[in-house]
Design an enzyme around this catalytic site. Structure first.
Site, PDB file in Angstrom:
ATOM      1  N   ARG A  18      85.976  28.057  14.432  1.00 49.72           N
ATOM      2  CA  ARG A  18      86.472  27.246  13.314  1.00 49.72           C
ATOM      3  C   ARG A  18      86.815  28.120  12.106  1.00 49.72           C
ATOM      4  O   ARG A  18      87.839  27.900  11.454  1.00 49.72           O
ATOM      5  CB  ARG A  18      85.453  26.173  12.932  1.00 49.72           C
ATOM      6  CG  ARG A  18      85.313  25.098  14.009  1.00 49.72           C
ATOM      7  CD  ARG A  18      84.271  24.074  13.659  1.00 49.72           C
ATOM      8  NE  ARG A  18      82.966  24.727  13.526  1.00 49.72           N
ATOM      9  CZ  ARG A  18      81.927  24.195  12.918  1.00 49.72           C
ATOM     10  NH1 ARG A  18      82.006  23.005  12.360  1.00 49.72           N
ATOM     11  NH2 ARG A  18      80.782  24.840  12.861  1.00 49.72           N
ATOM     12  N   ASN A  36      84.549  20.913  15.803  1.00 47.39           N
ATOM     13  CA  ASN A  36      83.925  20.960  17.117  1.00 47.39           C
ATOM     14  C   ASN A  36      83.875  19.542  17.655  1.00 47.39           C
ATOM     15  O   ASN A  36      83.453  18.624  16.953  1.00 47.39           O
ATOM     16  CB  ASN A  36      82.501  21.519  17.034  1.00 47.39           C
ATOM     17  CG  ASN A  36      82.469  23.014  16.829  1.00 47.39           C
ATOM     18  OD1 ASN A  36      83.425  23.720  17.110  1.00 47.39           O
ATOM     19  ND2 ASN A  36      81.364  23.505  16.319  1.00 47.39           N
TER      20      ASN A  36
END
Length: 89
Positions: A18, A36
């Site tokens: 990320r 996620n």
């Protein structure tokens, strides 16, 4: 402006994916989010001009060196007018 939704499969959670995506988005001026997913994938909604999105998808599809990517799905989606790129969940 265009928008795409990416779903990244493999060993992609817990490896800095990320943050890797966030840095690329900010460098290229891409807006949207990365998160996620509960199924162990990473989901990305990205918006920007065509050339920036193409470069973004190319770089994100490689992932950070600690990731093991087995599959990348990339599909056009509805432009929503995000003002920034954020990390969620």
């Amino acid at each position: 402006m265009e928008a795409v939704f990416l779903k990244i499969y493999g060993h992609v959670q817990g490896v800095g994916f990320r943050y890797f995506t966030y840095r690329i988005a900010h460098r290229l001026g891409v807006k949207g989010y990365v998160r996620n997913a509960e199924d162990g994938t990473v989901e990305i909604h990205a918006e920007g001009d065509k050339s920036s999105l193409e470069q973004f998808v190319k770089e994100v599809s490689r992932g950070p060196s600690s990731a093991i990517i087995t599959k990348v799905e990339c599909n056009p989606t509805t432009y929503q007018g995000f003002e920034d790129f954020t990390i969620t969940r």
